[in-house]
Structure formats: structure tokens, C-alpha cells
Motif scaffolding. Structure first.
Motif, PDB file in Angstrom:
ATOM      1  N   THR B  54      33.336  35.546  38.609  1.00 17.19           N
ATOM      2  CA  THR B  54      32.857  34.548  39.560  1.00 17.19           C
ATOM      3  C   THR B  54      32.394  33.265  38.883  1.00 17.19           C
ATOM      4  O   THR B  54      31.881  32.380  39.549  1.00 17.19           O
ATOM      5  CB  THR B  54      31.687  35.108  40.388  1.00 17.19           C
ATOM      6  OG1 THR B  54      30.731  35.647  39.476  1.00 17.19           O
ATOM      7  CG2 THR B  54      32.141  36.175  41.346  1.00 17.19           C
ATOM      8  N   GLN B  55      32.570  33.157  37.566  1.00 17.11           N
ATOM      9  CA  GLN B  55      32.085  31.940  36.929  1.00 17.11           C
ATOM     10  C   GLN B  55      32.904  30.723  37.361  1.00 17.11           C
ATOM     11  O   GLN B  55      32.475  29.591  37.210  1.00 17.11           O
ATOM     12  CB  GLN B  55      32.108  32.066  35.411  1.00 17.11           C
ATOM     13  CG  GLN B  55      33.485  32.287  34.849  1.00 17.11           C
ATOM     14  CD  GLN B  55      33.455  32.323  33.342  1.00 17.11           C
ATOM     15  OE1 GLN B  55      32.745  31.544  32.721  1.00 17.11           O
ATOM     16  NE2 GLN B  55      34.196  33.231  32.758  1.00 17.11           N
ATOM     17  N   PHE B  56      34.082  30.950  37.923  1.00 12.15           N
ATOM     18  CA  PHE B  56      34.879  29.844  38.445  1.00 12.15           C
ATOM     19  C   PHE B  56      34.517  29.543  39.893  1.00 12.15           C
ATOM     20  O   PHE B  56      35.166  28.764  40.548  1.00 12.15           O
ATOM     21  CB  PHE B  56      36.369  30.169  38.369  1.00 12.15           C
ATOM     22  CG  PHE B  56      36.847  30.413  36.974  1.00 12.15           C
ATOM     23  CD1 PHE B  56      36.593  29.488  35.971  1.00 12.15           C
ATOM     24  CD2 PHE B  56      37.534  31.565  36.655  1.00 12.15           C
ATOM     25  CE1 PHE B  56      37.025  29.715  34.678  1.00 12.15           C
ATOM     26  CE2 PHE B  56      37.966  31.787  35.362  1.00 12.15           C
ATOM     27  CZ  PHE B  56      37.706  30.869  34.368  1.00 12.15           C
ATOM     28  N   GLY B  57      33.512  30.233  40.390  1.00 11.29           N
ATOM     29  CA  GLY B  57      33.157  30.068  41.792  1.00 11.29           C
ATOM     30  C   GLY B  57      33.810  31.146  42.607  1.00 11.29           C
ATOM     31  O   GLY B  57      34.782  31.779  42.167  1.00 11.29           O
ATOM     32  N   SER B  58      33.311  31.390  43.816  1.00 10.40           N
ATOM     33  CA  SER B  58      33.858  32.481  44.605  1.00 10.40           C
ATOM     34  C   SER B  58      34.645  31.958  45.798  1.00 10.40           C
ATOM     35  O   SER B  58      35.071  32.720  46.640  1.00 10.40           O
ATOM     36  CB  SER B  58      32.729  33.407  45.068  1.00 10.40           C
ATOM     37  OG  SER B  58      31.795  32.661  45.800  1.00 10.40           O
ATOM     38  N   SER B  59      34.839  30.651  45.865  1.00  8.98           N
ATOM     39  CA  SER B  59      35.591  30.131  47.012  1.00  8.98           C
ATOM     40  C   SER B  59      36.977  29.660  46.576  1.00  8.98           C
ATOM     41  O   SER B  59      37.375  28.544  46.826  1.00  8.98           O
ATOM     42  CB  SER B  59      34.815  29.006  47.689  1.00  8.98           C
ATOM     43  OG  SER B  59      34.427  28.054  46.732  1.00  8.98           O
ATOM     44  N   ILE B  60      37.677  30.553  45.863  1.00  7.45           N
ATOM     45  CA  ILE B  60      39.025  30.233  45.402  1.00  7.45           C
ATOM     46  C   ILE B  60      40.023  31.145  46.106  1.00  7.45           C
ATOM     47  O   ILE B  60      39.758  32.345  46.264  1.00  7.45           O
ATOM     48  CB  ILE B  60      39.147  30.446  43.875  1.00  7.45           C
ATOM     49  CG1 ILE B  60      38.152  29.534  43.148  1.00  7.45           C
ATOM     50  CG2 ILE B  60      40.570  30.205  43.395  1.00  7.45           C
ATOM     51  CD1 ILE B  60      38.177  29.707  41.652  1.00  7.45           C
ATOM     52  N   ILE B  61      41.110  30.550  46.560  1.00  7.78           N
ATOM     53  CA  ILE B  61      42.174  31.359  47.156  1.00  7.78           C
ATOM     54  C   ILE B  61      43.415  31.179  46.300  1.00  7.78           C
ATOM     55  O   ILE B  61      43.801  30.055  45.989  1.00  7.78           O
ATOM     56  CB  ILE B  61      42.460  30.910  48.603  1.00  7.78           C
ATOM     57  CG1 ILE B  61      41.224  31.124  49.472  1.00  7.78           C
ATOM     58  CG2 ILE B  61      43.665  31.672  49.179  1.00  7.78           C
ATOM     59  CD1 ILE B  61      41.349  30.561  50.870  1.00  7.78           C
ATOM     60  N   GLY B  62      43.997  32.294  45.876  1.00  5.63           N
ATOM     61  CA  GLY B  62      45.212  32.233  45.062  1.00  5.63           C
ATOM     62  C   GLY B  62      46.427  32.494  45.931  1.00  5.63           C
ATOM     63  O   GLY B  62      46.396  33.344  46.816  1.00  5.63           O
ATOM     64  N   ILE B  63      47.507  31.721  45.683  1.00  7.66           N
ATOM     65  CA  ILE B  63      48.754  31.937  46.432  1.00  7.66           C
ATOM     66  C   ILE B  63      49.863  32.181  45.413  1.00  7.66           C
ATOM     67  O   ILE B  63      50.066  31.378  44.500  1.00  7.66           O
ATOM     68  CB  ILE B  63      49.109  30.720  47.298  1.00  7.66           C
ATOM     69  CG1 ILE B  63      47.933  30.402  48.246  1.00  7.66           C
ATOM     70  CG2 ILE B  63      50.391  30.973  48.108  1.00  7.66           C
ATOM     71  CD1 ILE B  63      47.703  28.940  48.427  1.00  7.66           C
ATOM     72  N   ASN B  64      50.520  33.334  45.540  1.00  4.29           N
ATOM     73  CA  ASN B  64      51.601  33.656  44.614  1.00  4.29           C
ATOM     74  C   ASN B  64      52.901  33.803  45.380  1.00  4.29           C
ATOM     75  O   ASN B  64      52.891  34.222  46.532  1.00  4.29           O
ATOM     76  CB  ASN B  64      51.301  34.971  43.892  1.00  4.29           C
ATOM     77  CG  ASN B  64      50.040  34.865  43.059  1.00  4.29           C
ATOM     78  OD1 ASN B  64      48.935  35.003  43.572  1.00  4.29           O
ATOM     79  ND2 ASN B  64      50.211  34.591  41.793  1.00  4.29           N
ATOM     80  N   PRO B  65      54.010  33.485  44.728  1.00  4.15           N
ATOM     81  CA  PRO B  65      55.293  33.666  45.413  1.00  4.15           C
ATOM     82  C   PRO B  65      55.591  35.148  45.589  1.00  4.15           C
ATOM     83  O   PRO B  65      55.153  35.975  44.804  1.00  4.15           O
ATOM     84  CB  PRO B  65      56.297  33.011  44.456  1.00  4.15           C
ATOM     85  CG  PRO B  65      55.634  33.009  43.125  1.00  4.15           C
ATOM     86  CD  PRO B  65      54.161  32.943  43.373  1.00  4.15           C
ATOM     87  N   GLY B  66      56.343  35.474  46.632  1.00  2.00           N
ATOM     88  CA  GLY B  66      56.712  36.867  46.886  1.00  2.00           C
ATOM     89  C   GLY B  66      55.686  37.536  47.767  1.00  2.00           C
ATOM     90  O   GLY B  66      54.507  37.194  47.759  1.00  2.00           O
ATOM     91  N   LYS B  67      56.160  38.472  48.598  1.00  2.00           N
ATOM     92  CA  LYS B  67      55.255  39.181  49.488  1.00  2.00           C
ATOM     93  C   LYS B  67      54.886  40.486  48.826  1.00  2.00           C
ATOM     94  O   LYS B  67      55.725  41.357  48.624  1.00  2.00           O
ATOM     95  CB  LYS B  67      55.964  39.430  50.831  1.00  2.00           C
ATOM     96  CG  LYS B  67      55.084  40.028  51.884  1.00  2.00           C
ATOM     97  CD  LYS B  67      54.378  38.928  52.672  1.00  2.00           C
ATOM     98  CE  LYS B  67      53.379  39.510  53.652  1.00  2.00           C
ATOM     99  NZ  LYS B  67      52.032  39.544  53.110  1.00  2.00           N
TER     100      LYS B  67
END
Lengths: 235, 399
Positions: B54-67
Motif C-alpha cells: 500500500t505504499q503506492f496508495g490504495s486507490s489504484i486500479i490496474g487494467i491488463n489486456p485479456g480476460k
């Protein structure tokens, strides 16, 4: 005060049925001094346990102050023991880890009496027993006679109506035995009903009324009017 | 009967058997110590890992290609999934609450300075990268906001790479080659140290588009979207889905929120903490057996006492309570001793091995003591019931 009617008590030992008490009928009036004598196994201790509500008869009725106590619950019986009956044992039965005073306070602890009142009452009774300077000693620091006096203090602290003594001198030398008997007789003079179980005739005959038991039956019940002034107790 | 008299009578019998009582207490103390020590270490590791995450903050959303929710492997050129592009990333900037969007490509390449060269991790990132991941620029500047499709050839060094390539020299303005292509150094990052085993200092940052070319890819590895702290995460996720679905025609991407990751991680780490606690409980169980056996012996030895109490008019409940108090007092003292030993041991361990994180939460401390007391009750109840059920006549005769 005590009325036993047709009391039987049987034990099952292996496949044999032992008739410890056989058709006992006995009336004791308030303030009486009674001794129960007889050989070992004659049922005198069983009778005493029954009188003290530690045991229940197989059949028959036991009226204590006109109340049938054989039908009382465990809870009620324990309460009656605590408030109406005092026990004195041959082996004193003091708790070795408690001081004399704490041993005397034990019945009051069980009754939930506050520490201040307890300590005051225990001090008074121990003073009366001539044990003022032994209050904070443990039983193993006391002589046999002193221990039995602590035990008597404990048995009378709740001011019971009846004092039951099972061979109270059985583990004492004759001098301290006589002291103990005299204390018990003094208590009887003040109105306490005293019942002593003994196989020692010298002690038994001091009572105003003696009962002889053999094989679970009362074979002789005699009221003696001249036994009052006896003072010595030959061993 | 007054509570203090229960305690007085029970403790008087404990004090009259000091050695025996101490050994019983020791048994419980070792059990509680093991539980506290192991959970302290488990919880310490738990917190350490979570704080790394969480040192990068907890309000991050990651989006990766592929389902990722469908289990199938991509079938190469026949795959129908569309890659995530820089345009996709730019499109996401419209979403409300969004603070920054970082498009990310990562790879390895040879970096050549005047005299030295080093193989290092290359991150192709957008200019908001330091802001999004709370990284600090040491000297110079981070990558400028150029046209994302045609950024200039600038590079920013990680602190370790800087000292490896340039030593104490000022690297600003220097020309370097990355994977054969020319770049100009415009900045250098503050040292960040290792994060979960990755050295963030032995790195170099270049614009995303140039990294795609360098690694010959047409798809981003990841888009990270940082939203305002406290904003409705669900709404942001919905927005992302809507925009990308509109662009791709289907849901061929995976959204992972920091919260989901933390939840998964947290549950894994909880299992860890509970399993070490379970290991510790084995010795606690042995301590409970110790109380059980010592109370069984005590009831046996003190049968005449039980008879006497009966003759004095004690209720069965009172006799039960007396022996039970003894067991509970033994367990409670053992529990306290175990807590002191456990917490002390954990701190000592931390002093000896500073790298090992330990943490003893108060709730665990209270729980451990409660468990000790309950253990005393459970272990003491059978012996105490035996005492309470005794026939006083038999009990008095047993001397």
C-alpha cells in the motif's frame, strides 16, 4: 427436637446387603446430653451421619424440629447442616493450609458473612476456648487438644442447636481428652444438644443418657441421674 | 459465599503446593508464549507485506489486456483480443475522480553511457508515473508531457543506475544509448530501495511509445489509473469498463483494484497467522492437560476436605466453584506469565533480527488471556465435578 421413627439404613457391599441401622426409634429433647456406645460396626457412626444429614435413611422418618428432613433437597439439607448442626471429628479435620482463625471462619465464609463480622465472632469464640494467642497458627503448629478446641470453635461458630461429636477424644491423650469433654459439657450446660459417639465407656457414662448399639439396633437406652459430678477420666 | 473468599481459599491451596503449582503454571505459560510469539511474528509479516503493497496508495486500479476470469490461453495470432493501447489510456483520463493514468511497458535492455554499460530494467511510462506511485525525482525533471504518440527521446535514471553509469558525475544532459537508440538524460530519481524484492533503483524510465517500439510490441502491459482517495471505486470501475468496451467492442481486459488485491493478500496472510497460532495452540493444549491432571490429583488428595466442607454445610456448587477457581487461577497466572514471555520474546527477537517484523496487537493479547482462562475452566471442570459429586460420608472416611 429429634424424632427418629422406624429408621433403616442398608448398604450394598458386593452381593451382600448390610443392615447398618435396623428399626431405630429415638427421641432427643433440646439440651439433652446423649452418648452412643457400641463396638465397631454396630452402626453408631452411621446413626450420627444420619442425624447430621450427611446420609439418608433407606426407610423411616426423621423429624428435626417437627420437620421431615429426609425429604429435603441437597441444597436444603446443606443449609440445615450449616445453620443447625455442628460436627466434631476424631481426626479434627482442620484444613492444614489455613490458620486456626480461618478454619473457624470457614462455615461463615460458606454462609457469605462479611469478613469484619467473621473475624469478630471467630476471635470471641477462640478466646472462650483459651486460644487467643494461637489464632494465627496453622494446625501443624498446634497440639492435639488445641486442634480439637479449634474444631469445636468451628462447629459452634454458627450457633447450632445440635453438636454431633464422633469419637472426639479418640486421638487425644487422656488429659487433653478430658479438657475437650469438659468444654463440650460446658456448651451442653448452656443449652446445646450434645450427642457423642464413643466406644470408650469412661466417656460414654458421663452423659446423662446413654444408648448402646449392637448390629444396628439400640439394645439399651438408660437415663442416668448421678453421673453429673464425675471429674476424673481414667485411661 | 463471597468471591474474595473463593479466591482466598483457592489461592491458599495453590500457595501450599508451590512447586506443583509453578510447574502447572509454566505449562500454560509456555503454551501462551508460543501462541503470542508466533502470532506476533505472523502478524508482523502480515503488516509488513501489506504496507509494502500500500505504499503506492490504495486507490489504484490496474487494467491488463485479456480476460482473466475465463480460463483459456491466448491462441497467438488467432486470438481475438485487442491490445491495450496508448489511446485507450488517454481515453480513460476523462473519467471523473481520475488523478492520473499511467500506461506501462516493461522490459530489459542494454544501457550505454560514455564508458560504461549496464543491463537494466526499462520502464516505458507516461509522465504522471512519479505522481501516481509517489516516487520523488532527485535531480532534473521527470519525462515531460509530450504528444504521447511522438514523445521526445528523453530518459530518467534510477538512483542505482545513475551511480553505476556516472558515479558522482552529473548525468543531466548526457547522451546515452538504450537498446541501441539514442536518448538524453533529463533527470534522476530519489532512491526507493527494494519493494517486494524488486529493485526500483536499478531502472531507467523512458516514454511509453518509445518503449513499445524498442520491445517491438503493440500492446501495453498495464494501465494504472489512480483516483481520488475516498472516491466511489465501483463507479470508477464501471466507467473504465464502459469506455474500454465501447472502444474494443467486448470485455477483453481485466480490471484489478488495489482493494481486491489487498483482500486476497489479506486472506492469504490471515491463513498464515492462524496456522502459526494453531501450531502454538498445540503446546497450549499440553498445558491444559497439565492443569487437568494436577486438579485430578488435588481432588483425590483432598477428599477429606471435600467431606469436611460437606459437613460444614457447603453446597455442591460451592465445592465445584472452589476447585474450578483453583484451575482458573492457575491458568490465568500462567496466561499472564506467557503473555509477558511472549511479548518480551517477540521484542527480543526483533532486536536480534531487525529484518524480522513483529507486531503484537492488543486484541490478540486479550484473546490469548481469555483462551487461557477458558482452558482453565475446561480442564478444571471434570475434576471439580468429581469433587462436587462426592458423598461426604465416604469422603470423610477416606482419611
Amino acid at each position: 427436637m429429634i424424632q427418629l421413627k422406624g429408621i433403616h439404613r442398608t448398604f450394598q457391599v458386593g452381593d451382600q446387603e448390610v443392615h447398618a441401622l435396623n428399626e431405630i426409634n429415638l427421641n432427643v429433647s433440646p439440651g439433652e446430653y446423649l452418648s452412643i456406645m457400641g463396638p465397631s460396626g454396630s452402626g453408631k457412626s452411621t446413626l450420627l451421619n444420619l442425624l447430621g444429614l450427611l446420609d439418608r435413611p433407606t426407610s423411616g422418618t426423621y423429624l428435626l424440629n417437627n420437620q421431615d428432613v429426609t425429604v429435603l433437597s441437597d441444597f436444603e439439607q446443606a443449609k440445615t447442616r450449616r445453620n443447625k448442626i455442628g460436627f466434631v471429628f476424631q481426626f479434627f479435620q482442620l484444613l492444614p493450609r489455613l490458620t486456626a482463625q480461618e478454619n473457624v471462619e470457614l462455615p461463615m465464609m460458606l454462609d457469605g458473612i462479611a469478613p469484619n463480622e467473621r473475624s469478630q465472632r471467630a476471635t470471641e469464640v477462640l478466646d472462650a476456648m483459651g486460644l487467643s494467642d494461637r489464632r494465627h497458627h496453622r494446625p501443624d503448629q498446634l497440639s492435639g487438644g488445641q486442634r480439637q478446641r479449634v474444631a469445636i470453635a468451628r462447629a459452634t461458630i454458627m450457633e447450632p442447636a445440635i453438636l454431633l461429636a464422633d469419637e472426639p477424644t479418640g486421638n487425644l491423650d487422656s488429659k487433653s481428652g478430658l479438657d475437650v469433654i469438659k468444654i463440650l459439657e460446658q456448651l451442653n450446660n448452656k443449652g446445646l444438644t450434645l450427642i457423642i459417639v464413643t466406644h470408650d465407656p469412661e466417656i460414654g457414662v458421663r452423659a446423662k443418657r446413654h444408648i448402646h448399639m449392637i448390629d444396628g439396633k439400640i439394645v439399651e437406652s438408660r437415663t442416668d441421674t448421678i453421673a453429673e459430678t464425675k471429674d476424673s477420666l481414667p485411661s | 459465599m463471597l468471591t474474595r473468599d473463593f479466591i482466598h481459599l483457592a489461592s491458599s491451596s495453590i500457595l501450599s503446593q508451590r512447586l506443583r503449582a509453578s510447574l502447572t503454571i509454566l505449562g500454560i505459560a509456555i503454551g501462551i508464549m508460543a501462541v503470542v510469539l508466533l502470532t506476533s511474528i505472523g502478524e508482523g509479516i502480515h503488516r509488513f507485506v501489506l504496507s509494502e503493497f500500500t505504499q503506492f496508495g490504495s486507490s489504484i486500479i490496474g487494467i491488463n489486456p485479456g480476460k482473466a476470469t475465463t480460463h483459456g490461453t491466448s491462441v497467438g495470432i488467432f486470438g481475438t483480443e485487442r491490445p491495450l493501447t496508448i489511446d485507450d489510456a488517454e481515453a480513460l483520463r476523462r473519467i471523473p475522480y481520475t488523478l492520473s493514468v499511467v500506461s506501462l511497458v516493461q522490459g530489459n535492455a542494454e544501457v550505454e553511457a560514455d564508458k560504461r554499460q549496464r543491463r537494466t530494467t526499462v520502464y516505458g511510462v507516461s509522465p504522471d508515473f512519479p505522481a501516481a506511485f509517489s516516487l520523488e525525482v532527485g535531480i532534473g525533471k521527470f519525462l515531460p508531457k509530450d504528444n504521447p504518440q511522438a514523445p521526445r527521446a528523453f530518459a530518467v535514471l534510477g538512483s542505482k543506475l545513475r551511480s553505476e553509469l556516472f558515479g558522482s558525475e552529473n548525468p543531466l544532459g548526457k547522451k546515452i544509448r538504450i537498446g541501441g537508440a539514442r536518448y538524453r538524460v533529463i533527470g534522476s530519481m530519489e532512491s526507493k530501495g527494494q519493494v517486494l524484492g524488486f529493485d526500483l533503483d536499478d531502472t531507467i524510465y523512458i516514454p511509453t511509445n518509445r518503449a513499445l517500439e524498442m520491445f517491438n510490441r503493440d500492446s501495453l502491459m498495464e494501465i494504472d489509473l489512480v483516483y481520488e482517495e475516498g472516491a466511489p471505486e465501483k463507479e470508477v470501475v464501471e466507467h473504465i469498463k464502459r469506455i474500454l468496451q465501447a472502444r474494443h467492442g467486448r470485455e477483453d481486459f481485466t480490471i484489478t483494484t488495489q482493494q481486491q488485491m489487498l483482500d486476497v493478500l489479506g486472506s492469504v496472510l490471515n491463513v498464515l497467522t492462524f496456522s502459526v497460532a494453531a501450531l502454538g495452540s498445540i503446546s497450549l493444549l499440553v498445558g491444559g492437560v497439565g492443569i487437568f491432571s494436577i486438579m485430578t490429583i488435588a481432588v483425590q488428595e483432598r477428599t477429606p476436605e471435600v467431606g469436611l466442607l460437606g459437613a460444614l454445610g457447603a453446597q455442591r456448587k460451592q465445592i465445584l466453584g472452589l476447585f474450578l477457581s483453583e484451575a482458573v487461577i492457575l491458568a490465568a497466572i500462567g496466561g499472564l506469565a506467557g503473555l509477558v514471555l511472549g511479548i518480551g520474546g517477540a521484542q527480543l527477537l526483533h532486536l536480534l533480527i531487525p529484518a524480522l517484523p513483529v507486531h503484537t496487537p492488543w486484541s490478540y493479547v486479550l484473546l490469548a488471556e481469555a483462551i487461557a482462562v477458558i482452558l482453565g475452566l475446561v480442564a478444571g471442570v471434570m475434576p471439580a465435578m468429581r469433587a462436587a459429586r462426592m458423598d461426604p460420608v465416604e469422603a470423610l472416611r477416606s482419611e
